[in-house]
Design a protein around this motif. Structure first.
Motif, PDB file in Angstrom:
ATOM      1  N   ILE A 197      20.668 109.579  24.274  1.00 15.11           N
ATOM      2  CA  ILE A 197      21.115 110.108  25.516  1.00 15.11           C
ATOM      3  C   ILE A 197      20.215 111.154  26.123  1.00 15.11           C
ATOM      4  O   ILE A 197      19.768 111.043  27.049  1.00 15.11           O
ATOM      5  CB  ILE A 197      22.483 110.618  25.609  1.00 15.11           C
ATOM      6  N   ALA A 198      19.803 111.924  25.265  1.00 10.98           N
ATOM      7  CA  ALA A 198      18.877 113.085  25.762  1.00 10.98           C
ATOM      8  C   ALA A 198      17.342 112.457  26.273  1.00 10.98           C
ATOM      9  O   ALA A 198      16.795 112.822  26.936  1.00 10.98           O
ATOM     10  CB  ALA A 198      18.714 114.110  24.701  1.00 10.98           C
ATOM     11  N   GLU A 199      16.997 111.459  25.452  1.00 11.64           N
ATOM     12  CA  GLU A 199      15.717 110.924  25.825  1.00 11.64           C
ATOM     13  C   GLU A 199      16.012 109.994  26.941  1.00 11.64           C
ATOM     14  O   GLU A 199      14.736 110.160  27.761  1.00 11.64           O
ATOM     15  CB  GLU A 199      15.171 109.908  24.464  1.00 11.64           C
ATOM     16  N   ALA A 200      17.026 109.333  27.206  1.00 11.96           N
ATOM     17  CA  ALA A 200      17.341 108.811  28.277  1.00 11.96           C
ATOM     18  C   ALA A 200      17.249 109.671  29.430  1.00 11.96           C
ATOM     19  O   ALA A 200      16.558 109.181  30.762  1.00 11.96           O
ATOM     20  CB  ALA A 200      18.448 107.953  28.361  1.00 11.96           C
ATOM     21  N   ALA A 201      17.785 110.881  29.533  1.00  8.28           N
ATOM     22  CA  ALA A 201      17.445 111.641  30.500  1.00  8.28           C
ATOM     23  C   ALA A 201      16.100 112.233  30.628  1.00  8.28           C
ATOM     24  O   ALA A 201      15.667 112.411  31.855  1.00  8.28           O
ATOM     25  CB  ALA A 201      18.475 112.999  30.157  1.00  8.28           C
TER      26      ALA A 201
ATOM     27  N   PRO B 164      22.353 108.861  32.362  1.00  7.21           N
ATOM     28  CA  PRO B 164      21.911 108.642  31.043  1.00  7.21           C
ATOM     29  C   PRO B 164      23.167 108.238  29.824  1.00  7.21           C
ATOM     30  O   PRO B 164      23.131 107.208  29.153  1.00  7.21           O
ATOM     31  CB  PRO B 164      21.237 109.624  30.370  1.00  7.21           C
ATOM     32  N   GLU B 165      24.512 108.881  30.138  1.00  3.15           N
ATOM     33  CA  GLU B 165      25.414 108.333  29.202  1.00  3.15           C
ATOM     34  C   GLU B 165      25.816 107.039  29.279  1.00  3.15           C
ATOM     35  O   GLU B 165      26.509 106.550  28.545  1.00  3.15           O
ATOM     36  CB  GLU B 165      26.605 109.480  29.443  1.00  3.15           C
ATOM     37  N   ARG B 166      25.595 106.654  30.353  1.00  2.00           N
ATOM     38  CA  ARG B 166      26.477 105.247  30.684  1.00  2.00           C
ATOM     39  C   ARG B 166      25.159 104.086  30.533  1.00  2.00           C
ATOM     40  O   ARG B 166      25.337 103.102  29.814  1.00  2.00           O
ATOM     41  CB  ARG B 166      26.824 105.119  32.093  1.00  2.00           C
ATOM     42  N   ILE B 167      23.847 104.664  30.762  1.00  2.00           N
ATOM     43  CA  ILE B 167      22.968 103.559  30.855  1.00  2.00           C
ATOM     44  C   ILE B 167      22.527 103.363  29.471  1.00  2.00           C
ATOM     45  O   ILE B 167      22.015 102.019  29.076  1.00  2.00           O
ATOM     46  CB  ILE B 167      21.606 104.047  31.504  1.00  2.00           C
ATOM     47  N   VAL B 168      22.873 104.250  28.351  1.00  2.00           N
ATOM     48  CA  VAL B 168      22.570 103.789  27.089  1.00  2.00           C
ATOM     49  C   VAL B 168      23.467 102.846  26.271  1.00  2.00           C
ATOM     50  O   VAL B 168      22.961 102.077  25.370  1.00  2.00           O
ATOM     51  CB  VAL B 168      22.412 104.980  26.083  1.00  2.00           C
TER      52      VAL B 168
ATOM     53  N   SER C  39      16.541  97.262  35.622  1.00  2.00           N
ATOM     54  CA  SER C  39      15.553  96.653  36.504  1.00  2.00           C
ATOM     55  C   SER C  39      14.300  96.814  35.568  1.00  2.00           C
ATOM     56  O   SER C  39      14.185  97.587  34.380  1.00  2.00           O
ATOM     57  CB  SER C  39      15.485  97.536  37.586  1.00  2.00           C
ATOM     58  N   GLY C  40      13.113  96.482  36.141  1.00  2.00           N
ATOM     59  CA  GLY C  40      11.919  96.427  35.333  1.00  2.00           C
ATOM     60  C   GLY C  40      11.448  97.876  35.071  1.00  2.00           C
ATOM     61  O   GLY C  40      10.921  98.247  34.235  1.00  2.00           O
ATOM     62  N   GLY C  41      11.611  98.749  36.095  1.00  2.00           N
ATOM     63  CA  GLY C  41      11.228 100.139  35.885  1.00  2.00           C
ATOM     64  C   GLY C  41      11.903 101.034  34.872  1.00  2.00           C
ATOM     65  O   GLY C  41      11.518 101.882  34.269  1.00  2.00           O
ATOM     66  N   GLN C  42      13.063 100.515  34.828  1.00  2.00           N
ATOM     67  CA  GLN C  42      14.231 101.331  34.039  1.00  2.00           C
ATOM     68  C   GLN C  42      13.952 100.693  32.576  1.00  2.00           C
ATOM     69  O   GLN C  42      13.946 101.567  31.482  1.00  2.00           O
ATOM     70  CB  GLN C  42      15.724 100.821  34.157  1.00  2.00           C
TER      71      GLN C  42
END
Length: 266
Positions: A126-130, A137-141, A149-152
């Motif tokens: 989560i910290a690295e996603a942020a 980040p807590e949801r996207i993980v 998306s491609g950029g994400q």
């Protein structure tokens, strides 16, 4: 830590494809490998980490902090990959596992090299996603690569490569598959992360405009040979080789500036 590549040769099926490539990446330096498709720049990067395709062999020397990497057993190279040298590939869709959440993939990079619990590894994910500026980040993980998306996805790949704070990052055309606006954002992100961590960088590209935004020194390849090397500012203003002159004419990427603005061409 520094990387020294000396007289690197690569053969595929007995056919030479890289011929005596040499360059240095001192600790904290940003070096670009640039050339047209088929110039050998990506193969050179793969050889550094022992990731050449089946049927390919490498000769010469790749010395990392005084340690020879060529010929090192895969189990020994595994301790270098990710922990000391990270790599980001061109197309994250193929680099990421489609049946695992992105958080699990970031966490796995941590657990391979560090003694940490599953719970702590998730917190790190989560910290690295942020850190790579992924939204919420807590949801996207908890999402899978196809849901991003491609950029994400490319930001996830960067998070995986940098999770263990390597001293050198290899970025193999990480913005080629992105549109111009997202390309500028990812370049800006890489620039800030590399500077912030003080790590070295090998940035691979075919676009001299992109190289000018991220590297200070460039090594120009053609058909597996170094045809020119020097400060990026020199390659932009006084290119010597025919190859570099052609790359300068073709440089059309939107420029990213350290002040966060974009616009113009090289």
């Amino acid at each position: 830590m520094s990387l020294e590549v000396r007289d690197l040769t690569i053969e595929i099926g007995g056919r030479p494809v890289v011929h005596g490539v040499s360059f240095d990446v001192p600790d904290g330096a940003r070096v670009g490998l640039i050339g047209e498709s088929g110039s050998g720049k990506s193969l050179t990067a793969l050889a550094i980490l022992g990731l050449l395709p089946d049927g390919a062999t490498a000769g010469g020397s790749v010395c990392w902090n005084g340690r020879e990497l060529l010929g090192l057993a895969d189990r020994d190279l595994a301790t270098v990959r990710g922990d000391e040298i990270g790599i980001v590939f061109q197309e994250p869709r193929t680099a990421l596992n489609p049946i695992r959440t992105v958080g699990r993939q970031i966490a796995e990079a941590v657990r391979i090299h560090e003694r940490t619990t599953r719970r702590d590894a998730r917190a790190r994910a989560i910290a690295e996603a942020a850190r790579v500026q992924l939204p919420d980040p807590e949801r996207i993980v908890n999402r899978y690569p196809h849901q991003l998306s491609g950029g994400q996805r490319q930001r996830v790949a960067i998070a995986m490569a940098l999770a263990c704070r390597p001293r050198l990052l290899i970025a193999d055309e990480p913005t080629t598959a992105l549109d111009v606006t997202i390309q500028a954002e990812v370049l800006g992100l890489l620039h800030s992360l590399v500077d912030g961590d003080g790590m070295g960088l090998i940035f691979i590209t075919h676009d001299l405009a992109v190289l000018s935004q991220i590297a200070t020194h460039g090594v120009v390849l053609e058909r597996g040979r170094v045809v020119e090397a020097g400060a990026v500012s020199q390659l932009l203003t006084a290119p010597v080789s025919r190859v570099t002159q052609g790359l300068l004419r073709d440089a059309t990427a939107t420029l990213w500036r350290p002040d966060g603005r974009t616009g113009g061409t090289a």
